[in-house]
Design an enzyme around this catalytic site. Sequence first.
Site, PDB file in Angstrom:
ATOM      1  N   LYS A  53      20.544  63.324 -66.024  1.00 44.49           N
ATOM      2  CA  LYS A  53      21.064  61.952 -66.000  1.00 44.49           C
ATOM      3  C   LYS A  53      20.385  61.106 -64.917  1.00 44.49           C
ATOM      4  O   LYS A  53      19.735  61.645 -64.008  1.00 44.49           O
ATOM      5  CB  LYS A  53      22.581  62.008 -65.802  1.00 44.49           C
ATOM      6  CG  LYS A  53      23.312  62.683 -66.976  1.00 44.49           C
ATOM      7  CD  LYS A  53      24.824  62.614 -66.792  1.00 44.49           C
ATOM      8  CE  LYS A  53      25.546  63.210 -67.986  1.00 44.49           C
ATOM      9  NZ  LYS A  53      27.025  63.081 -67.855  1.00 44.49           N
TER      10      LYS A  53
ATOM     11  N   TYR B 228      27.804  58.280 -76.693  1.00 39.90           N
ATOM     12  CA  TYR B 228      29.133  58.603 -76.145  1.00 39.90           C
ATOM     13  C   TYR B 228      30.260  57.960 -76.965  1.00 39.90           C
ATOM     14  O   TYR B 228      31.355  57.733 -76.443  1.00 39.90           O
ATOM     15  CB  TYR B 228      29.207  58.166 -74.684  1.00 39.90           C
ATOM     16  CG  TYR B 228      28.447  59.104 -73.758  1.00 39.90           C
ATOM     17  CD1 TYR B 228      28.911  60.408 -73.525  1.00 39.90           C
ATOM     18  CD2 TYR B 228      27.274  58.715 -73.125  1.00 39.90           C
ATOM     19  CE1 TYR B 228      28.220  61.275 -72.685  1.00 39.90           C
ATOM     20  CE2 TYR B 228      26.582  59.589 -72.279  1.00 39.90           C
ATOM     21  CZ  TYR B 228      27.069  60.864 -72.066  1.00 39.90           C
ATOM     22  OH  TYR B 228      26.391  61.728 -71.235  1.00 39.90           O
TER      23      TYR B 228
ATOM     24  N   PHE C  11      36.713  54.898 -68.764  1.00 38.92           N
ATOM     25  CA  PHE C  11      35.397  55.019 -68.109  1.00 38.92           C
ATOM     26  C   PHE C  11      34.228  54.716 -69.049  1.00 38.92           C
ATOM     27  O   PHE C  11      33.072  54.796 -68.644  1.00 38.92           O
ATOM     28  CB  PHE C  11      35.236  56.411 -67.494  1.00 38.92           C
ATOM     29  CG  PHE C  11      35.329  57.561 -68.483  1.00 38.92           C
ATOM     30  CD1 PHE C  11      34.240  57.951 -69.235  1.00 38.92           C
ATOM     31  CD2 PHE C  11      36.527  58.249 -68.650  1.00 38.92           C
ATOM     32  CE1 PHE C  11      34.322  59.002 -70.140  1.00 38.92           C
ATOM     33  CE2 PHE C  11      36.633  59.299 -69.552  1.00 38.92           C
ATOM     34  CZ  PHE C  11      35.519  59.676 -70.308  1.00 38.92           C
TER      35      PHE C  11
ATOM     36  N   ARG D 255      26.768  75.347 -70.892  1.00 37.48           N
ATOM     37  CA  ARG D 255      27.938  74.737 -70.251  1.00 37.48           C
ATOM     38  C   ARG D 255      28.325  75.535 -68.989  1.00 37.48           C
ATOM     39  O   ARG D 255      28.759  74.955 -67.983  1.00 37.48           O
ATOM     40  CB  ARG D 255      29.125  74.666 -71.215  1.00 37.48           C
ATOM     41  CG  ARG D 255      28.919  73.800 -72.453  1.00 37.48           C
ATOM     42  CD  ARG D 255      29.004  72.319 -72.242  1.00 37.48           C
ATOM     43  NE  ARG D 255      30.205  71.872 -71.611  1.00 37.48           N
ATOM     44  CZ  ARG D 255      30.603  70.591 -71.576  1.00 37.48           C
ATOM     45  NH1 ARG D 255      29.874  69.648 -72.181  1.00 37.48           N
ATOM     46  NH2 ARG D 255      31.689  70.232 -70.951  1.00 37.48           N
TER      47      ARG D 255
ATOM     48  N   THR E  16      32.863  69.205 -65.571  1.00 41.95           N
ATOM     49  CA  THR E  16      32.528  67.771 -65.593  1.00 41.95           C
ATOM     50  C   THR E  16      32.650  67.150 -64.200  1.00 41.95           C
ATOM     51  O   THR E  16      31.764  66.399 -63.762  1.00 41.95           O
ATOM     52  CB  THR E  16      33.485  67.032 -66.562  1.00 41.95           C
ATOM     53  OG1 THR E  16      33.455  67.687 -67.826  1.00 41.95           O
ATOM     54  CG2 THR E  16      33.103  65.573 -66.710  1.00 41.95           C
TER      55      THR E  16
ATOM     56  N   ARG F 219      25.875  71.131 -61.615  1.00 39.34           N
ATOM     57  CA  ARG F 219      26.684  69.994 -61.171  1.00 39.34           C
ATOM     58  C   ARG F 219      27.211  70.200 -59.749  1.00 39.34           C
ATOM     59  O   ARG F 219      27.284  69.245 -58.961  1.00 39.34           O
ATOM     60  CB  ARG F 219      27.820  69.746 -62.161  1.00 39.34           C
ATOM     61  CG  ARG F 219      27.311  69.028 -63.427  1.00 39.34           C
ATOM     62  CD  ARG F 219      28.341  68.996 -64.517  1.00 39.34           C
ATOM     63  NE  ARG F 219      27.985  68.038 -65.570  1.00 39.34           N
ATOM     64  CZ  ARG F 219      28.620  67.972 -66.738  1.00 39.34           C
ATOM     65  NH1 ARG F 219      29.628  68.789 -67.000  1.00 39.34           N
ATOM     66  NH2 ARG F 219      28.252  67.093 -67.650  1.00 39.34           N
TER      67      ARG F 219
ATOM     68  N   ASN G 106      27.171  62.887 -62.792  1.00 44.70           N
ATOM     69  CA  ASN G 106      27.285  64.337 -62.654  1.00 44.70           C
ATOM     70  C   ASN G 106      26.026  65.094 -63.092  1.00 44.70           C
ATOM     71  O   ASN G 106      26.091  66.224 -63.561  1.00 44.70           O
ATOM     72  CB  ASN G 106      28.549  64.863 -63.341  1.00 44.70           C
ATOM     73  CG  ASN G 106      28.568  64.565 -64.828  1.00 44.70           C
ATOM     74  OD1 ASN G 106      27.624  63.979 -65.350  1.00 44.70           O
ATOM     75  ND2 ASN G 106      29.621  64.976 -65.502  1.00 44.70           N
TER      76      ASN G 106
ATOM     77  N   HIS H 286      23.818  66.467 -68.728  1.00 46.73           N
ATOM     78  CA  HIS H 286      24.637  66.568 -69.948  1.00 46.73           C
ATOM     79  C   HIS H 286      24.405  67.928 -70.598  1.00 46.73           C
ATOM     80  O   HIS H 286      23.316  68.468 -70.524  1.00 46.73           O
ATOM     81  CB  HIS H 286      24.224  65.469 -70.933  1.00 46.73           C
ATOM     82  CG  HIS H 286      24.829  65.635 -72.298  1.00 46.73           C
ATOM     83  ND1 HIS H 286      26.113  65.244 -72.583  1.00 46.73           N
ATOM     84  CD2 HIS H 286      24.338  66.197 -73.433  1.00 46.73           C
ATOM     85  CE1 HIS H 286      26.390  65.538 -73.844  1.00 46.73           C
ATOM     86  NE2 HIS H 286      25.332  66.115 -74.392  1.00 46.73           N
TER      87      HIS H 286
ATOM     88  N   GLU I  49      22.936  65.328 -81.314  1.00 42.16           N
ATOM     89  CA  GLU I  49      22.447  64.705 -80.084  1.00 42.16           C
ATOM     90  C   GLU I  49      20.927  64.804 -79.973  1.00 42.16           C
ATOM     91  O   GLU I  49      20.268  63.842 -79.554  1.00 42.16           O
ATOM     92  CB  GLU I  49      23.129  65.345 -78.880  1.00 42.16           C
ATOM     93  CG  GLU I  49      24.614  64.996 -78.817  1.00 42.16           C
ATOM     94  CD  GLU I  49      25.388  65.763 -77.763  1.00 42.16           C
ATOM     95  OE1 GLU I  49      26.613  65.531 -77.662  1.00 42.16           O
ATOM     96  OE2 GLU I  49      24.795  66.588 -77.043  1.00 42.16           O
TER      97      GLU I  49
HETATM   98  P1  ADP Z   1      31.023  66.625 -70.231  1.00 43.33           P
HETATM   99  O1  ADP Z   1      29.778  65.847 -69.902  1.00 43.33           O
HETATM  100  O2  ADP Z   1      31.323  67.685 -69.199  1.00 43.33           O
HETATM  101  O3  ADP Z   1      31.043  67.165 -71.649  1.00 43.33           O
HETATM  102  P2  ADP Z   1      32.867  64.569 -71.161  1.00 43.33           P
HETATM  103  O4  ADP Z   1      32.253  64.756 -72.518  1.00 43.33           O
HETATM  104  O5  ADP Z   1      34.342  64.666 -71.060  1.00 43.33           O
HETATM  105  O6  ADP Z   1      32.250  65.611 -70.112  1.00 43.33           O
HETATM  106  O7  ADP Z   1      32.462  63.146 -70.580  1.00 43.33           O
HETATM  107  C1  ADP Z   1      31.161  62.643 -70.781  1.00 43.33           C
HETATM  108  C2  ADP Z   1      30.670  62.043 -69.480  1.00 43.33           C
HETATM  109  O8  ADP Z   1      31.492  60.924 -69.147  1.00 43.33           O
HETATM  110  C3  ADP Z   1      30.780  62.965 -68.256  1.00 43.33           C
HETATM  111  O9  ADP Z   1      29.716  63.902 -68.161  1.00 43.33           O
HETATM  112  C4  ADP Z   1      30.779  61.962 -67.129  1.00 43.33           C
HETATM  113  O10 ADP Z   1      29.468  61.449 -66.862  1.00 43.33           O
HETATM  114  C5  ADP Z   1      31.626  60.843 -67.730  1.00 43.33           C
HETATM  115  N1  ADP Z   1      33.051  61.005 -67.416  1.00 43.33           N
HETATM  116  C6  ADP Z   1      33.920  61.898 -67.960  1.00 43.33           C
HETATM  117  N2  ADP Z   1      35.155  61.769 -67.447  1.00 43.33           N
HETATM  118  C7  ADP Z   1      35.094  60.739 -66.557  1.00 43.33           C
HETATM  119  C8  ADP Z   1      36.037  60.092 -65.700  1.00 43.33           C
HETATM  120  N3  ADP Z   1      37.318  60.478 -65.649  1.00 43.33           N
HETATM  121  N4  ADP Z   1      35.605  59.072 -64.911  1.00 43.33           N
HETATM  122  C9  ADP Z   1      34.305  58.664 -64.949  1.00 43.33           C
HETATM  123  N5  ADP Z   1      33.364  59.231 -65.754  1.00 43.33           N
HETATM  124  C10 ADP Z   1      33.736  60.246 -66.543  1.00 43.33           C
HETATM  125 MG    MG Z   2      31.045  66.155 -73.437  1.00 48.34          MG
END
Ligand code: ADP
Ligand code: MG
Length: 139
Positions: free
Chosen positions: A11, A51, A59, A87, A93, A104, A114, A117, A128
């Site tokens: 990212k 997304y 968010f 993962r 996350t 991370r 973070n 992805h 994706e």
């Molecule tokens: P992951 O990337 O671990 O699969 P998610 O799919 O839930 O997590 O969320 C996608 C992305 O959105 C996260 O990697 C992060 O960059 C952002 N994100 C998720 N939850 C939050 C939150 N509560 N506040 C801000 N950004 C968030």
């Molecule tokens: Mg995700």
Amino acid sequence: MKGRTTYTMIKPDAVSAGNSGAIIKMIEEAGFNIVAIKKTRLNQEVAGKFYAVHRGRPFYQDLCNYMSSGPIVAMILTKDNAVDDFRTLIGATNPSDAAAGTIRQLFATSIEANAIHGSDSDENALIEAGFFFSELERY
Ligand code: ADP
Ligand code: MG
């Protein structure tokens, strides 16, 4: 049977901090094969579609702004049990919940920024990857 393919992107926060190389090294050392790699940049529209599942979450707009704020490194990876193993390698996350030694935990600066992805299912990995690579590049 679990698939052999996952999709990842380093990212904007991690790319701009100069951590792409260290992250790619960790990915290779964990046994993933990089079958396609591209440094590129998302615009708002692509970030929004990528997304889309989070549309409506508080968010979402910030996430789209952040993901289109600078270059990313997109990769297709292969390994046995690719989605789950990746993962595990990237960690939770929220970096404050991420296990020691995960990407991370080492490189993320916030729950949003973070570092990386990782696809959450075999089906989504292929969807994706299709955002960034042609069918020819994927195999
Ligand atoms: P992951 O990337 O671990 O699969 P998610 O799919 O839930 O997590 O969320 C996608 C992305 O959105 C996260 O990697 C992060 O960059 C952002 N994100 C998720 N939850 C939050 C939150 N509560 N506040 C801000 N950004 C968030
Ligand atoms: Mg995700």
